[in-house]
Write a protein that holds these residues in place. Sequence first.
Motif, PDB file in Angstrom:
ATOM      1  N   MET A   1       6.176   3.020  -0.123  1.00 29.89           N
ATOM      2  CA  MET A   1       6.882   2.215  -1.131  1.00 29.89           C
ATOM      3  C   MET A   1       8.379   2.430  -0.975  1.00 29.89           C
ATOM      4  O   MET A   1       8.855   3.552  -1.066  1.00 29.89           O
ATOM      5  N   ASN A   3      10.844   1.117  -2.915  1.00 28.45           N
ATOM      6  CA  ASN A   3      11.676   0.970  -4.116  1.00 28.45           C
ATOM      7  C   ASN A   3      11.826   2.280  -4.888  1.00 28.45           C
ATOM      8  O   ASN A   3      10.836   2.887  -5.263  1.00 28.45           O
ATOM      9  N   LEU A   5      12.178   4.397  -8.030  1.00 23.34           N
ATOM     10  CA  LEU A   5      11.822   4.204  -9.441  1.00 23.34           C
ATOM     11  C   LEU A   5      12.799   5.000 -10.300  1.00 23.34           C
ATOM     12  O   LEU A   5      13.048   6.177 -10.047  1.00 23.34           O
ATOM     13  N   HIS A 227       5.663  -8.409  -8.574  1.00 18.36           N
ATOM     14  CA  HIS A 227       4.920  -8.691  -7.340  1.00 18.36           C
ATOM     15  C   HIS A 227       5.518  -9.866  -6.571  1.00 18.36           C
ATOM     16  O   HIS A 227       5.565  -9.855  -5.340  1.00 18.36           O
ATOM     17  N   LEU A 230       8.578  -8.445  -4.812  1.00 16.66           N
ATOM     18  CA  LEU A 230       8.189  -7.590  -3.683  1.00 16.66           C
ATOM     19  C   LEU A 230       7.650  -8.435  -2.531  1.00 16.66           C
ATOM     20  O   LEU A 230       7.949  -8.171  -1.360  1.00 16.66           O
ATOM     21  N   THR A 267       3.221  -0.292  -8.968  1.00 12.06           N
ATOM     22  CA  THR A 267       3.603  -0.255  -7.555  1.00 12.06           C
ATOM     23  C   THR A 267       2.417   0.086  -6.662  1.00 12.06           C
ATOM     24  O   THR A 267       2.334  -0.392  -5.540  1.00 12.06           O
ATOM     25  N   LYS A 270       0.372  -2.680  -5.437  1.00  9.05           N
ATOM     26  CA  LYS A 270       1.094  -3.510  -4.488  1.00  9.05           C
ATOM     27  C   LYS A 270       0.940  -3.004  -3.056  1.00  9.05           C
ATOM     28  O   LYS A 270       1.297  -3.659  -2.106  1.00  9.05           O
TER      29      LYS A 270
END
Length: 272
Positions: A1, A3, A5, A227, A230, A267, A270
């Motif tokens: 991931m 991103n 947080l 989503h 992303l 997340t 995803k």
Amino acid sequence: MMNTLAVNQLSTFRWDFETDAQAYADHGFGGIGLFRPKVEDFGIDRSVELLADLDLSVTSLSWAGGFTGSDGRGFNDAVRDAMSAVTDAANLRADTLIVLAGGRNNHIRRHARRTLCEALAKVSIIAEEFGVRIALEPFHPGCGHEWSFVNDLESTLQIIDMVGSPNLGIVLDTYHVGMDDDVLRWLPHACPHVHLLQLGDGRHSPLGEMNRCLLGEGCVPIESIVHTLLDHGYQGPIEAEVIGEDVEPLEYEMVLDHTRGFLDQLTQSKVH
């Protein structure tokens, strides 16, 4: 991931800088959205040191702006303040400096927009020199008319287009734009310009004061928005902002626990 947080310091408004930073790190967040008054109280150098110790990256610095005079400052004062915020953001190694347009303040919309574009053009030049990105945040008209006359993604994109600076983008706060029926349609156009995704939820459309609830407990289609972004390649930070009378009585520790759980779920679903 990819991103990071993060949590915005407004979510733990009554805590001081040190308590915020320590708690966010303890809850496993990788980033912190800074609030300028808290940074000023603690001191920039101390802030930089503490955040490095805790391995927290600065996902945003809030706010500069108010160029229309709606908060009582003149245009030049607001621009000067924004420029000093740019140097602070550079020293703090902030991902993005958040900018608010200011209310319409009895100007006709066209004049307000011209004033804003002029200010953003000036501030962008300094920001480029310092390697700082700036991002304009649209505010829902139901709770933000004195903060910003820019209320939706469409008008924010128009302003970015008019200013034409490569480092000017958007803060997309789901609380402010997520209840707009058109939001999902605009996301693909907005995505390349989104510097920061802020998550906020509410039980009803904003009216008067900002009143957010715990993430996932309101009517904002957060999951669809996140989503979609992303899927369109958004790799920037995801920063939670949980503030308002619905969450006022809750312990901050509980708010952070809940937020962390919500973001993990969001997340993980995803990861293909």
